[in-house]
Design a protein around this motif. Sequence first.
Motif, mmCIF file in Angstrom:
data_model
loop_
_atom_site.group_PDB
_atom_site.id
_atom_site.type_symbol
_atom_site.label_atom_id
_atom_site.label_comp_id
_atom_site.label_asym_id
_atom_site.label_seq_id
_atom_site.Cartn_x
_atom_site.Cartn_y
_atom_site.Cartn_z
ATOM 1 N N GLU A 178 -0.897 -1.212 11.956
ATOM 2 C CA GLU A 178 -0.835 -0.333 10.783
ATOM 3 C C GLU A 178 -2.231 0.100 10.339
ATOM 4 N N LEU A 179 -3.213 -0.779 10.500
ATOM 5 C CA LEU A 179 -4.595 -0.381 10.198
ATOM 6 C C LEU A 179 -5.079 0.656 11.200
ATOM 7 N N ILE A 180 -4.601 0.552 12.451
ATOM 8 C CA ILE A 180 -4.898 1.593 13.435
ATOM 9 C C ILE A 180 -4.289 2.918 12.974
ATOM 10 N N SER A 181 -3.089 2.848 12.397
ATOM 11 C CA SER A 181 -2.468 4.056 11.842
ATOM 12 C C SER A 181 -3.340 4.647 10.737
ATOM 13 N N ALA A 182 -3.873 3.781 9.875
ATOM 14 C CA ALA A 182 -4.735 4.270 8.787
ATOM 15 C C ALA A 182 -5.997 4.927 9.347
ATOM 16 N N THR A 183 -6.571 4.322 10.391
ATOM 17 C CA THR A 183 -7.752 4.916 11.014
ATOM 18 C C THR A 183 -7.400 6.230 11.692
ATOM 19 N N ALA A 184 -6.223 6.277 12.334
ATOM 20 C CA ALA A 184 -5.773 7.522 12.963
ATOM 21 C C ALA A 184 -5.613 8.622 11.912
ATOM 22 N N CYS A 185 -5.135 8.249 10.723
ATOM 23 C CA CYS A 185 -5.034 9.225 9.623
ATOM 24 C C CYS A 185 -6.410 9.778 9.269
ATOM 25 N N TRP A 461 -2.448 9.090 2.852
ATOM 26 C CA TRP A 461 -1.878 8.477 4.046
ATOM 27 C C TRP A 461 -2.649 7.226 4.469
ATOM 28 N N SER A 462 -3.939 7.201 4.225
ATOM 29 C CA SER A 462 -4.694 5.986 4.525
ATOM 30 C C SER A 462 -4.252 4.836 3.628
ATOM 31 N N LEU A 463 -4.045 5.119 2.341
ATOM 32 C CA LEU A 463 -3.541 4.091 1.433
ATOM 33 C C LEU A 463 -2.143 3.640 1.830
ATOM 34 N N TYR A 464 -1.317 4.592 2.247
ATOM 35 C CA TYR A 464 0.067 4.256 2.587
ATOM 36 C C TYR A 464 0.114 3.302 3.787
ATOM 37 N N TYR A 465 -0.638 3.631 4.835
ATOM 38 C CA TYR A 465 -0.595 2.773 6.022
ATOM 39 C C TYR A 465 -1.344 1.458 5.795
ATOM 40 N N THR A 466 -2.320 1.455 4.917
ATOM 41 C CA THR A 466 -2.950 0.182 4.553
ATOM 42 C C THR A 466 -1.955 -0.699 3.800
ATOM 43 N N LEU A 467 -1.161 -0.085 2.919
ATOM 44 C CA LEU A 467 -0.116 -0.833 2.207
ATOM 45 C C LEU A 467 0.941 -1.342 3.178
ATOM 46 N N ARG A 468 1.292 -0.536 4.161
ATOM 47 C CA ARG A 468 2.235 -0.990 5.189
ATOM 48 C C ARG A 468 1.668 -2.147 5.992
ATOM 49 N N SER A 469 0.379 -2.137 6.222
ATOM 50 C CA SER A 469 -0.229 -3.224 6.998
ATOM 51 C C SER A 469 -0.130 -4.555 6.265
ATOM 52 N N MET A 470 -0.146 -4.529 4.947
ATOM 53 C CA MET A 470 -0.092 -5.768 4.176
ATOM 54 C C MET A 470 1.333 -6.242 3.936
ATOM 55 N N THR A 471 2.297 -5.316 3.990
ATOM 56 C CA THR A 471 3.671 -5.665 3.641
ATOM 57 C C THR A 471 4.638 -5.619 4.823
ATOM 58 N N ALA A 472 4.215 -4.984 5.941
ATOM 59 C CA ALA A 472 5.102 -4.795 7.102
ATOM 60 C C ALA A 472 6.411 -4.144 6.676
ATOM 61 N N TYR A 473 6.297 -3.126 5.824
ATOM 62 C CA TYR A 473 7.492 -2.473 5.271
ATOM 63 C C TYR A 473 7.244 -0.978 5.161
#
Length: 489
Positions: A178-185, A461-473
Amino acid sequence: MRKILFAILLVIIADNVMASQADTLNLSLKDVISIAHKQSPSAQSARNTFLAAYWNYRYYKANYLPSVTLTSSPYINKEMNKITQSDGTAMFIRQDQFGADLTLKVNQNVSLTGGSFFLKSSLNRLDEFQNKTTAYSTQPLLIGYEQSLFGYNSLKWDRKIEPIRYREAKKQYSETLELISATACTQFFSLALAQTELEMARQNFASADTLYRMAQGRYEIGTITENEMLQLEINRLNEETNVMDAEINLREAKQNIKTYLALDESIDFNLLIPDSVPEFEVPLSLAMELAHDNSPDPEYYKRIVKESESNLAYAKANARMKADLYVQFGLSQTGADIGQSVKKPLHQEYASISLSLPILDWGRGRGKVKVAKSQLALTQTVAEQGMNDFNQNVEKLVLQFNMQGRKVNIASLTDRRASQRHSVAMKLFVMGRIGILDLMTAVSERNNAKRGFINAMRTYWSLYYTLRSMTAYDFERNASLTNDELLLM
């Protein structure tokens, strides 16, 4: 002949166009994230890190399963050796021997006590070439048990630590993706901003060039001053420079995203930039609960506390008396051949206990225990503070994300209004109703509004995927994140 050459030329042009189109990708934000998960160096590194943790966990689990080993150590001995005789004297006697053995052993570790049961069967053969004799020794069945009575039980502590370590590795892998997703964003919107900057630079240059050419006619009839004419020329030159700078920045941004996604250099990009964001908010209580369940941070703090407790137990075990117990019993026999060596086997029993008690060690053992206790107290403090920081970070991230959605909507409206104002300002300037400074202000506001909108989208989108990385949701779809690669393990 001309018709044939013309047809061939059309075919060549069509092939080049198709090849060019084949190398041009229309990428959405989700496409970039999907490519990053599949083939980016960061994803491959995360995958290999998890696989190493997975096989370490498999190794740990295997320690509690029965093991079967087959060993053999054949040898040839032709040398002079010192041999003690029956009367106690020693003589150097030449030996000419061949020996071979075969042992099958089944071992089972016991995590509760830290010892191990074993079951083995062995066959030995000895050939004396000088006497031309052969002897066999067999142990058809031996059962035994060995353990350290007061020592450190690594099997027990591994049961407490290794499952936590493996859960941490799985959650860490999911978080990393998910952090990779944030970096991709970030990479996606950096390229989107570079594309937008080039589009704005070209539009601004075209407008500046048009206004400059129009101003030349107006200057000749005296409707604008020389100062305004020079200012329009300077603006045209600046916009031409901005176009060149924007082209360089776009090329650099494309190279960065290609490197991050591990894509071929020949592939070109056409980004599909989103114009809105989903309308939803993340409940703080739900995010906090999911973060505690799915983030690797709580597992990490649990693990380091358990490891410190394990180190304390190890220090205490080494500071006191040690005792090793070894017990075995079974059957054995010897003979001139294999048949004789297995007939009427004799009972065999063996038991030993070894003791070690430190009497004078100048406080080294007690010092190690004190150090281990201090380290445990420090680790507990670090874990407690770390969890407090973790809770604060989750709360801060949720609040930032929920607010960022509104910021995106404001930035989108600002972008539309700034574009409208720029169009009106262009018309008014052409009509001679406003000056060059007012026009430049409208151009600057439009450019800043476009940049602000893209930056607001990137932050969202960076905040969103960072939040997903912490919650797996996935809060957008109200679904837990699953990783197919982990499920295949």
